[in-house]
Design an enzyme around this catalytic site. Sequence first.
Site, PDB file in Angstrom:
ATOM      1  N   LYS A 150       0.768  -1.283  -0.018  1.00 45.76           N
ATOM      2  CA  LYS A 150       0.036   0.036   0.042  1.00 45.76           C
ATOM      3  C   LYS A 150       0.926   1.238   0.060  1.00 45.76           C
ATOM      4  O   LYS A 150       0.503   2.378  -0.508  1.00 45.76           O
ATOM      5  CB  LYS A 150      -1.041  -0.301   1.162  1.00 45.76           C
ATOM      6  CG  LYS A 150      -2.175  -0.979   1.170  1.00 45.76           C
ATOM      7  CD  LYS A 150      -2.981  -0.978  -0.197  1.00 45.76           C
ATOM      8  CE  LYS A 150      -4.013  -1.916  -0.526  1.00 45.76           C
ATOM      9  NZ  LYS A 150      -4.592  -1.581  -1.688  1.00 45.76           N
ATOM     10  N   SER A 206     -11.398  -3.113   0.515  1.00 45.41           N
ATOM     11  CA  SER A 206     -11.132  -4.654   0.975  1.00 45.41           C
ATOM     12  C   SER A 206     -12.291  -5.216   1.232  1.00 45.41           C
ATOM     13  O   SER A 206     -13.202  -4.558   2.247  1.00 45.41           O
ATOM     14  CB  SER A 206     -10.341  -4.750   2.011  1.00 45.41           C
ATOM     15  OG  SER A 206      -9.773  -6.186   2.623  1.00 45.41           O
TER      16      SER A 206
END
Length: 531
Positions: free
Chosen positions: A199, A238
């Site tokens: 990320k 997610s």
Amino acid sequence: MNGRVNPKRTLEHQGIKGAAAVHYNYLEPALVEAAVSRGEGHLGKGGAVLCNTGKFTGRSPKDKFVVRSAATEDSIWWENNAPMTPEAWALLKADMLAHIEGRELFVQDLYAGADAAHRVDVRMVTELAWHNLFIRHLLRRPERAELDAFEPEWSIINLPSFKADPARHGCRSDTVIALNFEEKTVLIANTAYAGENKKSVFTILNYLLPAKGVMAMHCSANHAIGNPDDTAIFFGLSGTGKTTLSADPSRILIGDDEHGWSDEGTFNFEGGCYAKTINLSAEAEPEIYATTHRFATVIENMVWDKDTFELDYEDNSLTDNMRCAYPLDYISNASATGLGGQPKNVVMLTCDAFGVLPPIARLTPAQAMYHFLSGFTSKTPGTERGVTEPTPTFSTCFGAPFMPRRPEVYGKLLQKKIAETGAECWLVNTGWTGGKHGTGKRMPIKATRALLTAALDGSLSKAKFRKDPNFGFEVPVEVAGVDATLLNPRETWADQAAYDAQARILVDMFSKNFAQYVEHIDEDVKAAAIG
């Protein structure tokens, strides 16, 4: 020093000195061997590496910082990105480099971006061998001969054993993820959760690419077999189904999480997948399930039988956010190039814990901008620290934690791309139906797949639609192979008055959240706003 590396770009040339040993660009067998021999993990069935990340089983977004300087002052969305002073950064970096002395390091020289015109070369420096294996899967791997002249533009240094000092380093706790866009360096400390590595790279690309007119997207992507021009992208946070729904055996998988959209088409940032494994089954997701028994797959925070090494896909005692990381070529229908055409379909995935939204809706371009900027979903347990049950949230652009620029930058880019290509836009709810979380049930994946197939093959556009009274978008009345009742969420509730009450709550939440964007957006998007 061992392993293959550009002799002019060793760590010493980056100012990193005093390490007891540095292992450059180890291949998978060597990294597996190192991780197991060093006690970082266990060798599982098929040669998978079973790892535990300790107390950090998800990202720590509140511990993420961007160095604030004259160069970044006007380009960073500071309301969303905590600032760190250059002075605090300098102390943090110096202390972390001193911490390295006498330690063993693993280095991977990799790149992000399948499109060579937009790739970013990255050096990953880790003290854990399995972190090096993880990032080798998740980023794209140069040919071995390329390493002799590889020039990393960005460096990421990850030291889970280093504890930051908030008073000294200008951070919130002893955990820190700090990005410096001038020095092109990321520092990660006191967390072993591997997702922070990937990320951080995504955040870098989300800053760099919009300046080049390239849309950076938190999405999965696939295209029709034999036809890259029939590309679909799937936005979503997610837990909304990006990985599962893009892994369609009837289509070619471009990637499962991070992509760019340039004037030439769609391209994957990554070279692997990072899939959630909770309740994973061989029947519903055979390809992903099979990767959990493949050599060098990283298994993160799963419970396993100490005698048989069988993985328990239902035991969430460590975390709901248990995952596996593997290279893209472990999926049989994955793209070898990571490239696709201009998207014909733009799908926005949401996990609605209220049980209000329909399983699929067709959006006008203005409505697509509205829902993209809103980024409504429910945070699923475990992905972030402290999230223990589905929590309704608005994460703009379906990825606010990774967005260094203001959301309108990404919104206007997407609006431009949709206008130029004429892409069809859809909102897909993979959350609850028949009631809110706690009383209803999750949307049947079989129905979701059938609706997506109809959307992508063009047949859904020919269906009869009704206008949703709450959100104004179009909802199909009947789709072959799907229970018609499911298409009208109000009819799935035993108490339809309770549905109406929940719908009013959700509409009000949308309206209040969207108020922050009104002064920055075009009139057509304002007109698409609800409430």
